[in-house]
Design an enzyme around this catalytic site. Structure first.
Site, PDB file in Angstrom:
ATOM      1  CB  SER A 241      -7.847  12.734  49.967  1.00  0.00           C
ATOM      2  OG  SER A 241      -7.450  14.043  50.304  1.00  0.00           O
ATOM      3  CE  LYS A 242     -11.729  11.768  57.340  1.00  0.00           C
ATOM      4  NZ  LYS A 242     -13.090  11.553  57.047  1.00  0.00           N
TER       5      LYS A 242
END
Ligand code: GLU
Length: 470
Positions: A241-242
């Protein structure tokens, strides 16, 4: 003759090319290219809100940067809706699909009752086996008449045999009541029409495969080979994820990783060939296959990415690297190189690419080429330009006027000069680095002198020697 292998990458345009998508594309590309097959690109743009031309362009750009060329025209899934509808109607005609007139409320009521009674909440349409003469004149969805007995076996090349009981699958909708085809139908029809022989994609689609197989079987179409690959996780083992770092391929391009290194690294994310870490595209194409694929999620490892990129930088041809550097400058909105700088960089490339992992690092090393006189020394470098040093530089200048401009003679001249001054070479190198590059950390002094040439080198040294006191 063996059937030609056809793979495809079928991204949904979401605004960028996700690093996981890029790896899926790469695996499909490697598999096809290594076997004389075709690699196709289909944009799954049926979600009209998200599917902007810009989102599609971002995918095309990302693939182009990675060098994953596809065969034939790009297929737009949305443009094929009529064909998807036609197949649904064929299934209806053949008795493999039926009209379901159940309303949303009725379906909900079915589910609520099933839940209250502790039964499966999979919807069982009362219209499955009704006679068309009993049908109302009302909106309907078209549903697949899926088998309810037995099981569906996905003979997956990565996951192994995956069995799903057919009573776990409902009669999936093919056409909604507004006549629009569903995504699951579109994928199957497109893959069939495009002649896709191998579906290599993320294992988040494994469950879809069982349902999609139902459509192939109902149409009497040959099944593709399935290979569902584990997703990419972050270094902590959680879904990427980010928070772990960049997700979009263009961010990696902008950070200046060389595309060949990125391809090599992505190939190693979930696939291996013995202990080989660094390899060429040709090797990857020759070696790539499902037997080297891991079943558990691969972890993204930035250190390894950098390490592999470093190897590819060092191994790259100078001219190709310069070309890629220029593309990077353009892509990131930096100034283009003048012809003069370009030819200096071409000369300097063998030293610039050594130990550099990214293009910003190449640029940093190239500072002595890219900055113009008068060179302004950075703080750390300026410390080397005290009165003594400037005196030394002014005495050195005439010696350089007469030296032959080659490495061995320059080494002799500078070493001899340092000796004459009673200092170690290092004491001379600091001021020279400051004079030639304005930096404390640079390529070797001799490399810089050779690239810059006599005239420019002497001008820079004289500038530093005569600059106002540090
Ligand atoms: N469009 C799907 C996605 O982006 C891929 C579908 C497929 O590969 O079958 O996840």
């Amino acid at each position: 003759m063996a059937e030609q292998i056809v793979t495809r990458f079928a991204p949904s345009p979401t605004g960028y090319l996700h690093i996981g998508g890029a790896r899926t594309a790469l695996f499909n590309w490697l598999f096809a290219r290594g076997r004389g097959g075709r690699f196709l690109l289909r944009i799954e743009d049926t979600d009209h809100e998200r599917s902007t031309p810009q989102a599609t362009q971002a995918i095309i750009d990302g693939l182009a940067w990675l060098g994953l060329d596809h065969d034939g025209e790009i297929v737009s899934q949305a443009a094929r809706a009529d064909r998807h509808r036609a197949v649904a109607l064929e299934l209806l005609e053949a008795g493999a699909a039926y009209k379901c007139f159940s309303t949303q409320e009725e379906i909900q009521a079915f589910r609520d009752a099933a839940k209250a009674e502790g039964r499966s909440t999979l919807f069982r349409s009362p219209w499955r086996d009704t006679n068309p003469s009993d049908h109302p004149d009302a909106p309907y969805a078209l549903r697949l008449k899926a088998p309810r007995d037995g099981e569906t076996l996905i003979a997956d090349q990565v996951q192994g045999d995956v069995r799903i009981r057919n009573d776990q699958l409902d009669d999936m909708i093919l056409l909604r009541s507004d006549g629009s085809p569903v995504y699951m139908l579109a994928v199957v029809v497109d893959d069939h029409d495009m002649g896709v022989t191998h579906v290599i994609r993320g294992d988040d689609h494994l469950n879809n495969a069982a349902r999609q197989m139902g459509i192939y079987q109902a149409m009497g179409w040959p099944l593709p080979v399935y290979a569902h690959i584990p997703l990419i996780h972050g270094p902590d083992g959680k879904k990427l994820s980010k928070r772990h770092g960049a997700l979009g391929v263009e961010e990696y391009r902008d950070m200046g990783y060389p595309a060949a290194g990125m391809r090599n690294y992505l190939a190693r994310l979930g696939w291996s060939h013995g202990d080989d870490e660094v390899f060429t595209d040709t090797q990857a194409q020759d070696w790539f296959g499902f037997d080297g694929m891991g079943k558990s999620p691969a972890r993204f490892d930035f250190k390894k990415l950098e390490n592999i990129c470093g190897h590819h930088m060092a191994a790259a041809e100078d001219a190709a690297l310069l070309h890629e550097l220029e593309a990077w400058l353009t892509a990131t909105g930096r100034d283009a190189l003048s012809d003069g700088k370009k030819s200096l960089l071409a000369q300097a490339m063998p030293l610039l690419k050594e130990r550099a992992k990214t293009f910003p690092e190449v640029i940093e090393k190239a500072a002595f080429v890219l900055t113009d006189r008068p060179i302004v020394a950075e703080e750390k470098a300026a410390k080397h330009l005290d009165d003594n040093a400037r005196q030394m530089l002014s005495e050195l200048t005439p010696r350089l006027q007469n030296a032959s401009w080659n490495r061995s003679e320059l080494e002799e001249t500078l070493n001899g000069f340092a000796e004459g001054q009673g200092v170690k070479f290092g004491k001379l190198a600091g001021p020279l680095r400051a004079a030639l590059a304005g930096r404390a950390a640079t390529p070797s002094v001799f490399d810089m002198l050779l690239v810059l040439g006599r005239e420019e080198s002497i001008l820079r040294i004289a500038d530093a020697a005569t600059a106002a006191g540090a």
